[in-house]
Design a protein around this motif. Sequence first.
Motif, PDB file in Angstrom:
ATOM      1  N   LEU A 151      -3.934   0.409  -4.109  1.00 40.37           N
ATOM      2  CA  LEU A 151      -3.724   0.872  -2.737  1.00 40.37           C
ATOM      3  C   LEU A 151      -2.931  -0.158  -1.936  1.00 40.37           C
ATOM      4  CD1 LEU A 151      -7.237   2.400  -1.955  1.00 40.37           C
ATOM      5  CD2 LEU A 151      -5.093   3.651  -2.279  1.00 40.37           C
ATOM      6  N   GLU A 152      -3.231  -1.443  -2.159  1.00 43.56           N
ATOM      7  CA  GLU A 152      -2.497  -2.490  -1.455  1.00 43.56           C
ATOM      8  C   GLU A 152      -1.023  -2.502  -1.883  1.00 43.56           C
ATOM      9  OE1 GLU A 152      -4.652  -5.983  -2.418  1.00 43.56           O
ATOM     10  OE2 GLU A 152      -6.276  -5.611  -0.966  1.00 43.56           O
ATOM     11  N   ALA A 153      -0.784  -2.341  -3.189  1.00 48.62           N
ATOM     12  CA  ALA A 153       0.595  -2.303  -3.682  1.00 48.62           C
ATOM     13  C   ALA A 153       1.337  -1.087  -3.138  1.00 48.62           C
ATOM     14  CB  ALA A 153       0.597  -2.284  -5.209  1.00 48.62           C
ATOM     15  N   ARG A 154       0.668   0.038  -3.061  1.00 47.92           N
ATOM     16  CA  ARG A 154       1.304   1.236  -2.518  1.00 47.92           C
ATOM     17  C   ARG A 154       1.645   1.043  -1.041  1.00 47.92           C
ATOM     18  NH1 ARG A 154      -1.689   7.034  -2.136  1.00 47.92           N
ATOM     19  NH2 ARG A 154      -2.500   6.006  -0.265  1.00 47.92           N
ATOM     20  N   GLU A 155       0.763   0.356  -0.308  1.00 46.08           N
ATOM     21  CA  GLU A 155       1.014   0.095   1.109  1.00 46.08           C
ATOM     22  C   GLU A 155       2.235  -0.802   1.271  1.00 46.08           C
ATOM     23  OE1 GLU A 155       0.332   0.112   5.287  1.00 46.08           O
ATOM     24  OE2 GLU A 155      -0.378   1.390   3.641  1.00 46.08           O
ATOM     25  N   VAL A 156       2.338  -1.824   0.407  1.00 50.16           N
ATOM     26  CA  VAL A 156       3.494  -2.718   0.459  1.00 50.16           C
ATOM     27  C   VAL A 156       4.776  -1.951   0.170  1.00 50.16           C
ATOM     28  CG1 VAL A 156       4.604  -4.681  -0.663  1.00 50.16           C
ATOM     29  CG2 VAL A 156       2.173  -4.781  -0.111  1.00 50.16           C
ATOM     30  N   ARG A 172      -8.399  -0.932  -5.394  1.00 47.35           N
ATOM     31  CA  ARG A 172      -8.060  -1.730  -4.216  1.00 47.35           C
ATOM     32  C   ARG A 172      -6.665  -2.343  -4.369  1.00 47.35           C
ATOM     33  NH1 ARG A 172     -11.966  -4.793  -4.605  1.00 47.35           N
ATOM     34  NH2 ARG A 172     -13.422  -3.535  -3.379  1.00 47.35           N
ATOM     35  N   GLY A 173      -6.389  -2.899  -5.537  1.00 45.11           N
ATOM     36  CA  GLY A 173      -5.075  -3.490  -5.770  1.00 45.11           C
ATOM     37  C   GLY A 173      -3.963  -2.460  -5.748  1.00 45.11           C
ATOM     38  N   ARG A 221      -2.592  -1.365 -12.546  1.00 44.02           N
ATOM     39  CA  ARG A 221      -2.534  -1.234 -11.089  1.00 44.02           C
ATOM     40  C   ARG A 221      -1.666  -0.058 -10.651  1.00 44.02           C
ATOM     41  NH1 ARG A 221       1.001  -5.212  -7.506  1.00 44.02           N
ATOM     42  NH2 ARG A 221       2.495  -3.800  -8.502  1.00 44.02           N
TER      43      ARG A 221
END
Length: 307
Positions: free
Chosen positions: A290-295, A287-288, A27
Amino acid sequence: MVNTIITKTTGKNKVVDFRDGLVAANRDDYANMHGAGGRKGKAAVSVIKVYICDYSNGTGVNSRTLHASMSPELCEQLLEVCRQNIGVQVIDPNLEVLKEQRAISHKLSKSADMGFGVLNSCVKLLDGIVKAEGEGRGVPALAALAAGARNLLAKPRDKAMEPSSPAPLAPIQVPRHMDFTYAQDRVHAFGEVKEGDIVPVQRLNIFHQTFRSDGQMGNYPWTVKITNAKAPVHFQATGATTFSSSGMTEKQEAFIQVSDADMYRMMSRVCHFVSVWEHTVAAQVVRGGLEAREVEWRAGSGSTSES
């Protein structure tokens, strides 16, 4: 049991198949999509596996199966070479450079015809002189000789000077051929391995040769060759691992020759499989990631605003 074979083709007492060896990136490395290997904690290298089974000496324990790994990108290169070996390329004969070349060739041809005509006329003239001498009529007067020569030589000159154009040509058809050579060495040095240790190695050779050594076009222009062996490992300053061919032991080799049509079919299916895999498996990793980077970005932005 789940079958990982994507596609295959058979030859005389041999078969080659390509199998799924794709690995998704972790990820935290989502932008790689494919595992690229490296230090501990990284995903393993994502590959397409190639197997050749040679049962020329019989099946079962008498057969020999060798394997190697290739990158998904190499499959795309091979498919591109396959595409360049399809059909016949048509060239417009009215391209300016071709028209100029035909005009030059036409002039040279007319000059050659004139030269041959002059030579032929000179031979006829000399034959006439020899014949006249043989008949006792003696050599004709110089003026008569000159007049005869002029008449004879003028004919090929006048013919060569007549205005004419090269004959029109039909579209030029050129069979499409592209040759290709690829060689790859891989070292399987895992765990606590030191300089000079004996480790498994593999060599993969893939090449396309349109014409055989006898000049004839081959029906099976593709060759896939795999070499499995053991050899002393060498560590370069860059971190890459290599081996020396002269130090290879327990060497086994297998090869198969493949037609253009079969190679195109196999590479097309492999590339389609890679595309489907990227849109399903790798897409989840992206997708995972990008979500982790956003967090992470939100956490970092929040701490900054609080301070």
